[in-house]
Scaffold this motif. Sequence first.
Motif, PDB file in Angstrom:
ATOM      1  N   GLU A 296      57.684  19.179  28.278  1.00 46.87           N
ATOM      2  CA  GLU A 296      57.432  20.050  27.141  1.00 46.87           C
ATOM      3  C   GLU A 296      58.026  19.410  25.891  1.00 46.87           C
ATOM      4  O   GLU A 296      59.230  19.482  25.648  1.00 46.87           O
ATOM      5  CB  GLU A 296      58.033  21.428  27.393  1.00 46.87           C
ATOM      6  N   PHE A 297      57.176  18.786  25.102  1.00 45.82           N
ATOM      7  CA  PHE A 297      57.671  18.049  23.942  1.00 45.82           C
ATOM      8  C   PHE A 297      58.247  18.989  22.883  1.00 45.82           C
ATOM      9  O   PHE A 297      59.028  18.558  22.043  1.00 45.82           O
ATOM     10  CB  PHE A 297      56.561  17.184  23.344  1.00 45.82           C
ATOM     11  N   GLN A 298      57.872  20.233  22.923  1.00 45.62           N
ATOM     12  CA  GLN A 298      58.457  21.181  21.975  1.00 45.62           C
ATOM     13  C   GLN A 298      59.968  21.241  22.164  1.00 45.62           C
ATOM     14  O   GLN A 298      60.728  21.276  21.199  1.00 45.62           O
ATOM     15  CB  GLN A 298      57.837  22.568  22.158  1.00 45.62           C
ATOM     16  N   ASP A 299      60.423  21.232  23.421  1.00 43.22           N
ATOM     17  CA  ASP A 299      61.863  21.227  23.685  1.00 43.22           C
ATOM     18  C   ASP A 299      62.503  19.941  23.180  1.00 43.22           C
ATOM     19  O   ASP A 299      63.631  19.945  22.682  1.00 43.22           O
ATOM     20  CB  ASP A 299      62.126  21.378  25.185  1.00 43.22           C
ATOM     21  N   THR A 300      61.767  18.826  23.321  1.00 38.03           N
ATOM     22  CA  THR A 300      62.270  17.547  22.828  1.00 38.03           C
ATOM     23  C   THR A 300      62.465  17.592  21.317  1.00 38.03           C
ATOM     24  O   THR A 300      63.487  17.126  20.790  1.00 38.03           O
ATOM     25  CB  THR A 300      61.295  16.413  23.191  1.00 38.03           C
ATOM     26  N   LEU A 301      61.503  18.140  20.610  1.00 37.41           N
ATOM     27  CA  LEU A 301      61.610  18.249  19.149  1.00 37.41           C
ATOM     28  C   LEU A 301      62.779  19.150  18.739  1.00 37.41           C
ATOM     29  O   LEU A 301      63.454  18.884  17.748  1.00 37.41           O
ATOM     30  CB  LEU A 301      60.311  18.798  18.565  1.00 37.41           C
ATOM     31  N   VAL A 302      62.996  20.187  19.504  1.00 36.54           N
ATOM     32  CA  VAL A 302      64.125  21.077  19.209  1.00 36.54           C
ATOM     33  C   VAL A 302      65.437  20.303  19.302  1.00 36.54           C
ATOM     34  O   VAL A 302      66.323  20.433  18.451  1.00 36.54           O
ATOM     35  CB  VAL A 302      64.132  22.281  20.171  1.00 36.54           C
ATOM     36  N   LYS A 303      65.546  19.461  20.334  1.00 37.93           N
ATOM     37  CA  LYS A 303      66.768  18.668  20.505  1.00 37.93           C
ATOM     38  C   LYS A 303      66.925  17.659  19.372  1.00 37.93           C
ATOM     39  O   LYS A 303      68.026  17.454  18.850  1.00 37.93           O
ATOM     40  CB  LYS A 303      66.731  17.953  21.851  1.00 37.93           C
ATOM     41  N   LEU A 304      65.830  17.009  18.996  1.00 35.91           N
ATOM     42  CA  LEU A 304      65.884  16.061  17.883  1.00 35.91           C
ATOM     43  C   LEU A 304      66.292  16.763  16.591  1.00 35.91           C
ATOM     44  O   LEU A 304      67.118  16.263  15.824  1.00 35.91           O
ATOM     45  CB  LEU A 304      64.528  15.387  17.699  1.00 35.91           C
ATOM     46  N   ALA A 305      65.688  17.924  16.351  1.00 39.12           N
ATOM     47  CA  ALA A 305      65.990  18.675  15.129  1.00 39.12           C
ATOM     48  C   ALA A 305      67.441  19.131  15.109  1.00 39.12           C
ATOM     49  O   ALA A 305      68.095  19.131  14.060  1.00 39.12           O
ATOM     50  CB  ALA A 305      65.051  19.868  15.015  1.00 39.12           C
ATOM     51  N   ASP A 306      67.965  19.497  16.267  1.00 43.26           N
ATOM     52  CA  ASP A 306      69.341  19.964  16.352  1.00 43.26           C
ATOM     53  C   ASP A 306      70.312  18.879  15.908  1.00 43.26           C
ATOM     54  O   ASP A 306      71.336  19.150  15.282  1.00 43.26           O
ATOM     55  CB  ASP A 306      69.650  20.389  17.792  1.00 43.26           C
ATOM     56  N   GLY A 307      69.969  17.606  16.228  1.00 43.34           N
ATOM     57  CA  GLY A 307      70.837  16.506  15.844  1.00 43.34           C
ATOM     58  C   GLY A 307      70.619  16.024  14.424  1.00 43.34           C
ATOM     59  O   GLY A 307      71.560  15.582  13.759  1.00 43.34           O
ATOM     60  N   LEU A 308      69.387  16.123  13.940  1.00 43.82           N
ATOM     61  CA  LEU A 308      69.046  15.581  12.621  1.00 43.82           C
ATOM     62  C   LEU A 308      69.320  16.561  11.479  1.00 43.82           C
ATOM     63  O   LEU A 308      69.795  16.180  10.417  1.00 43.82           O
ATOM     64  CB  LEU A 308      67.577  15.164  12.585  1.00 43.82           C
ATOM     65  N   PHE A 309      68.990  17.824  11.709  1.00 43.22           N
ATOM     66  CA  PHE A 309      69.061  18.796  10.615  1.00 43.22           C
ATOM     67  C   PHE A 309      70.344  19.628  10.702  1.00 43.22           C
ATOM     68  O   PHE A 309      70.300  20.855  10.724  1.00 43.22           O
ATOM     69  CB  PHE A 309      67.819  19.691  10.628  1.00 43.22           C
TER      70      PHE A 309
END
Length: 524
Positions: free
Chosen positions: A198-211
Amino acid sequence: MYKILIVDDEMIVRHAVKTLIRWEGSRFEYVGAAANGAAALNRIQETGADIVITDIKMPEMDGLELIKRLTASGFSGEVLVLSNYDDFELVREALKCGAYDYMLKLTLKTESFMQTLEEIAAKLDARNGAALAPASDAAVPRLEEITPRIAAAIRKLDELTADSEPWEGERFIGADETVYSFVIRLQGDEQGLRQSGEFQDTLVKLADGLFTGSRWTVVIRTGARRFLLAVAYTSETSFSNPEELALRMISLASLYYNVRIKAIYASAASDEDELAAELRLSRQAEELLFYTRPPTGCLSNRETIQEGNEAFKAAETRLRDSMRKPNSGSLVLWSESALELIGLAAEQRVNPRQLKRAVSGGIWSIANSDDPATPIQWDEKRWLEQVEAAETDAQLKETIRELSKEIENRSSDTASPQIAAREEVLQAMRYLEERYPERVAIADVAHHVGLSEPYLCQVFKADTGQSILTYLNEIRMSKAYEMLASGRYLVKQAAIEVGIPDPFYFNRLFKKRFGFSPKNVKAP
């Protein structure tokens, strides 16, 4: 103040990194350096370092082992990795072990370096604030904590199409908030999609670290491979260049999750109407992700799709003309012309739909030419479908190459069906080619060649691979395309000229034949 320790086995690198950081007036403090991981562990205990900037390859204890030791010991700070271009797998492992991010040694610049350090500081700020007051977690909520109304409202904003269409829903952007949006496209085949989970979960993790430091972040899946990411900051909160963050997402997704993505980034929006306008621009620019240029896979939503200029139209004409005088080399000429057209479209950022129409028209010309190198029973439908389904210009080029190879192989192995056809079938074909503008009945054709209707239908299908009606419609569509391409006929006029007065039936046949409507045929 956050204490920084620099770890590298080369003194010149340690010095260079130290000079890149603006110490004066910042909230960073230099507390020392170390030549390897073992020495770094001691220095971290002595100095209480919050941020460790470390190389990967070092003697005695390398950067990976250092990160593992820090993670196991409960280190509350963050690790920034320095790497070379050939450290791909090591960097991926470092990120998995807990490193915050990586930076390439050869591309280090003060601005980008300071920006990354500020992001790390913001993450430490949020973490330290959470330790002092757990209730403050609500200030930086994760996706599952975002109220459904915000996600639903952003989805509706993304669906607005008219430039003047105002937002009439609930207002969710605060007076002191600024919202940035990104359209993310997942690349790869279906197997890659399954492997990525589920790439949506992947994006959430990326966003958590970046933003870090954002007021809220929301990730919405809007298609099989399309995602929308929106993040809100207070007006006082500093925010990185959206392009830099988009590039970081692309890089981290590849290194950390082994997933390829492309991104469209937008400018800041201070209210819902501005966000809707940014999302509209992103949808338009998104079509340019079809092209592999730029290689970064990152575009501003200010990039605009172009209609083909004179150079593109000239290349399109060369593609069309390459099959008008069939000869043994016309297929090679067509293939070269098609590849040239694709490359030119990428340079000029031509609408991919316009490019696909031109290529599809060329494939149709091949199927209906008299070129002895092209088998008369060759079925172009599969190739038209592949052209339409191509997601990138690279895939479209590969389709052209495969198509040329298949025709070349078939022409060397298969005798021409027309040569093998019996005389009555050849007479029927000539009759249809002469009488196509008229109301032709199978009985008329059978009478002309001196065979019964059932027997004629049987031998015609056996020799040509097509029914009489299908062959007749192929001729009519071929002639109609030539008329429309000349620019001298309207769609209704062309339909009548080829013997199909019903415009709805004509449109259906034409779209089935070429994959696009007759109104989309471009005159030279």
